[in-house]
Design a protein around this motif. Structure first.
Motif, PDB file in Angstrom:
ATOM      1  N   PRO A 120      43.442   4.981   4.474  1.00 48.84           N
ATOM      2  CA  PRO A 120      44.256   4.537   3.249  1.00 48.84           C
ATOM      3  C   PRO A 120      44.608   5.991   2.155  1.00 48.84           C
ATOM      4  O   PRO A 120      45.987   5.684   1.376  1.00 48.84           O
ATOM      5  CB  PRO A 120      43.137   3.897   2.809  1.00 48.84           C
ATOM      6  N   GLU A 121      43.610   6.817   2.078  1.00 45.61           N
ATOM      7  CA  GLU A 121      44.402   8.112   0.548  1.00 45.61           C
ATOM      8  C   GLU A 121      44.994   8.751   1.392  1.00 45.61           C
ATOM      9  O   GLU A 121      46.199   9.193   1.152  1.00 45.61           O
ATOM     10  CB  GLU A 121      43.114   9.021   0.228  1.00 45.61           C
ATOM     11  N   SER A 122      45.424   8.498   2.809  1.00 41.11           N
ATOM     12  CA  SER A 122      47.019   9.199   3.146  1.00 41.11           C
ATOM     13  C   SER A 122      47.916   8.735   3.150  1.00 41.11           C
ATOM     14  O   SER A 122      48.995   9.341   3.732  1.00 41.11           O
ATOM     15  CB  SER A 122      46.483  10.041   5.032  1.00 41.11           C
ATOM     16  N   HIS A 123      47.912   7.492   3.226  1.00 44.09           N
ATOM     17  CA  HIS A 123      49.494   6.977   3.683  1.00 44.09           C
ATOM     18  C   HIS A 123      50.197   7.129   2.017  1.00 44.09           C
ATOM     19  O   HIS A 123      49.616   7.232   1.285  1.00 44.09           O
ATOM     20  CB  HIS A 123      48.670   5.125   3.309  1.00 44.09           C
ATOM     21  N   PRO A 124      51.547   6.951   3.208  1.00 43.79           N
ATOM     22  CA  PRO A 124      52.644   6.948   1.990  1.00 43.79           C
ATOM     23  C   PRO A 124      52.736   5.783   0.435  1.00 43.79           C
ATOM     24  O   PRO A 124      52.038   5.163   1.647  1.00 43.79           O
ATOM     25  CB  PRO A 124      53.889   7.858   2.901  1.00 43.79           C
ATOM     26  N   VAL A 125      53.475   6.169  -0.373  1.00 42.76           N
ATOM     27  CA  VAL A 125      53.246   4.717  -0.945  1.00 42.76           C
ATOM     28  C   VAL A 125      55.317   4.762  -0.090  1.00 42.76           C
ATOM     29  O   VAL A 125      56.230   5.059   0.473  1.00 42.76           O
ATOM     30  CB  VAL A 125      54.297   5.159  -2.653  1.00 42.76           C
ATOM     31  N   LEU A 126      55.505   3.259   0.002  1.00 48.44           N
ATOM     32  CA  LEU A 126      56.442   2.333   0.940  1.00 48.44           C
ATOM     33  C   LEU A 126      57.214   1.746  -0.062  1.00 48.44           C
ATOM     34  O   LEU A 126      56.874   1.058  -1.035  1.00 48.44           O
ATOM     35  CB  LEU A 126      55.856   1.877   1.711  1.00 48.44           C
ATOM     36  N   LEU A 127      58.027   2.580  -0.103  1.00 47.24           N
ATOM     37  CA  LEU A 127      59.289   1.833  -1.186  1.00 47.24           C
ATOM     38  C   LEU A 127      61.255   1.217  -0.558  1.00 47.24           C
ATOM     39  O   LEU A 127      61.331   1.826   0.205  1.00 47.24           O
ATOM     40  CB  LEU A 127      59.995   2.702  -2.235  1.00 47.24           C
ATOM     41  N   ASP A 128      60.794  -0.279  -1.026  1.00 49.27           N
ATOM     42  CA  ASP A 128      61.376  -0.807  -0.552  1.00 49.27           C
ATOM     43  C   ASP A 128      63.153  -1.085  -1.272  1.00 49.27           C
ATOM     44  O   ASP A 128      62.999  -1.594  -2.107  1.00 49.27           O
ATOM     45  CB  ASP A 128      61.031  -1.857  -0.183  1.00 49.27           C
ATOM     46  N   VAL A 129      63.950  -0.462  -0.788  1.00 51.64           N
ATOM     47  CA  VAL A 129      65.192  -0.300  -1.319  1.00 51.64           C
ATOM     48  C   VAL A 129      66.640  -2.046  -1.263  1.00 51.64           C
ATOM     49  O   VAL A 129      67.622  -1.969  -1.722  1.00 51.64           O
ATOM     50  CB  VAL A 129      65.800   0.934  -1.460  1.00 51.64           C
ATOM     51  N   ARG A 130      65.396  -2.288  -0.349  1.00 50.68           N
ATOM     52  CA  ARG A 130      66.700  -3.655  -0.152  1.00 50.68           C
ATOM     53  C   ARG A 130      66.432  -4.598  -1.256  1.00 50.68           C
ATOM     54  O   ARG A 130      65.733  -4.738  -2.558  1.00 50.68           O
ATOM     55  CB  ARG A 130      65.984  -4.375   1.828  1.00 50.68           C
ATOM     56  N   ARG A 180      52.785  12.413  -4.476  1.00 49.00           N
ATOM     57  CA  ARG A 180      52.239  11.361  -3.389  1.00 49.00           C
ATOM     58  C   ARG A 180      53.612  11.108  -2.592  1.00 49.00           C
ATOM     59  O   ARG A 180      54.736  11.473  -2.607  1.00 49.00           O
ATOM     60  CB  ARG A 180      52.491  10.090  -3.710  1.00 49.00           C
ATOM     61  N   PRO A 181      53.492  11.106  -0.895  1.00 43.39           N
ATOM     62  CA  PRO A 181      54.554  10.844  -0.082  1.00 43.39           C
ATOM     63  C   PRO A 181      55.058   9.656  -0.584  1.00 43.39           C
ATOM     64  O   PRO A 181      54.290   8.871  -0.482  1.00 43.39           O
ATOM     65  CB  PRO A 181      53.931  11.356   1.149  1.00 43.39           C
ATOM     66  N   ILE A 182      56.350   9.763  -0.458  1.00 41.87           N
ATOM     67  CA  ILE A 182      57.104   8.218  -0.293  1.00 41.87           C
ATOM     68  C   ILE A 182      58.392   7.796   0.625  1.00 41.87           C
ATOM     69  O   ILE A 182      58.937   8.783   1.386  1.00 41.87           O
ATOM     70  CB  ILE A 182      57.613   7.569  -1.344  1.00 41.87           C
ATOM     71  N   VAL A 183      57.680   6.651   1.293  1.00 45.77           N
ATOM     72  CA  VAL A 183      58.795   6.688   2.159  1.00 45.77           C
ATOM     73  C   VAL A 183      59.394   5.202   1.871  1.00 45.77           C
ATOM     74  O   VAL A 183      59.147   3.497   2.022  1.00 45.77           O
ATOM     75  CB  VAL A 183      57.682   5.894   4.193  1.00 45.77           C
ATOM     76  N   VAL A 184      61.195   5.856   2.412  1.00 43.35           N
ATOM     77  CA  VAL A 184      61.852   4.298   1.464  1.00 43.35           C
ATOM     78  C   VAL A 184      62.417   4.142   2.228  1.00 43.35           C
ATOM     79  O   VAL A 184      63.154   4.119   3.645  1.00 43.35           O
ATOM     80  CB  VAL A 184      63.161   5.236   0.969  1.00 43.35           C
ATOM     81  N   ALA A 214      54.042   3.992  11.552  1.00 41.47           N
ATOM     82  CA  ALA A 214      52.897   3.682  11.497  1.00 41.47           C
ATOM     83  C   ALA A 214      51.098   4.252  12.170  1.00 41.47           C
ATOM     84  O   ALA A 214      50.349   3.863  12.237  1.00 41.47           O
ATOM     85  CB  ALA A 214      53.272   2.730  13.217  1.00 41.47           C
ATOM     86  N   ALA A 215      50.984   5.549  12.356  1.00 46.56           N
ATOM     87  CA  ALA A 215      50.340   6.569  12.611  1.00 46.56           C
ATOM     88  C   ALA A 215      49.726   6.974  11.821  1.00 46.56           C
ATOM     89  O   ALA A 215      48.314   6.925  11.644  1.00 46.56           O
ATOM     90  CB  ALA A 215      50.248   7.618  13.913  1.00 46.56           C
TER      91      ALA A 215
END
Length: 110
Positions: free
Chosen positions: A19-29, A63-67, A12-13
């Motif tokens: 925005p340029e520091s946001h990770p890619v959010l990858l939903d695997v559901r 890019r950083p990715i948060v799965v 969340a932080a």
């Protein structure tokens, strides 16, 4: 080797930053889960489809990715897959369920 995770508060932080520091959010559901609730601007690629859709993942290289998934179990497998293919991925500890309980209670739980 343990699979790296990020806790919901830390994510969340990051999402509150520029925005340029946001990770890619990858939903695997699965699509029906994603339709019920999803993190904003997340990309849906269900876990069973990662291999066949590997070319799409190349757009995230460098890019950083948060799965994430529902409770943080499938996302561990997704993160392991991405890391094995050289992508900078971490799993969201506790999934969208913990995120909704600790960060954003407006997100519906299921």
């Amino acid at each position: 080797m343990p699979i790296p995770e990020i806790d919901p508060t830390t994510l969340a932080a990051r999402l509150a930053g520029p925005p340029e520091s946001h990770p890619v959010l990858l939903d695997v559901r699965f699509p029906e889960e994603h339709a019920h609730v999803a993190l904003p601007r997340s990309v849906l690629i269900p876990l069973p489809e990662l291999d066949e859709r590997a070319q799409e993942l190349e757009a995230f290289r460098g890019r950083p990715i948060v799965v994430y998934c529902h409770h943080g179990v499938r996302s561990l497998d997704g993160t392991a897959y991405l890391r094995a293919h050289g992508l900078d991925a971490v799993s969201l500890r506790g999934g969208i369920d913990l995120y909704s309980r600790t960060v954003d209670p407006s997100l519906p739980r299921y």
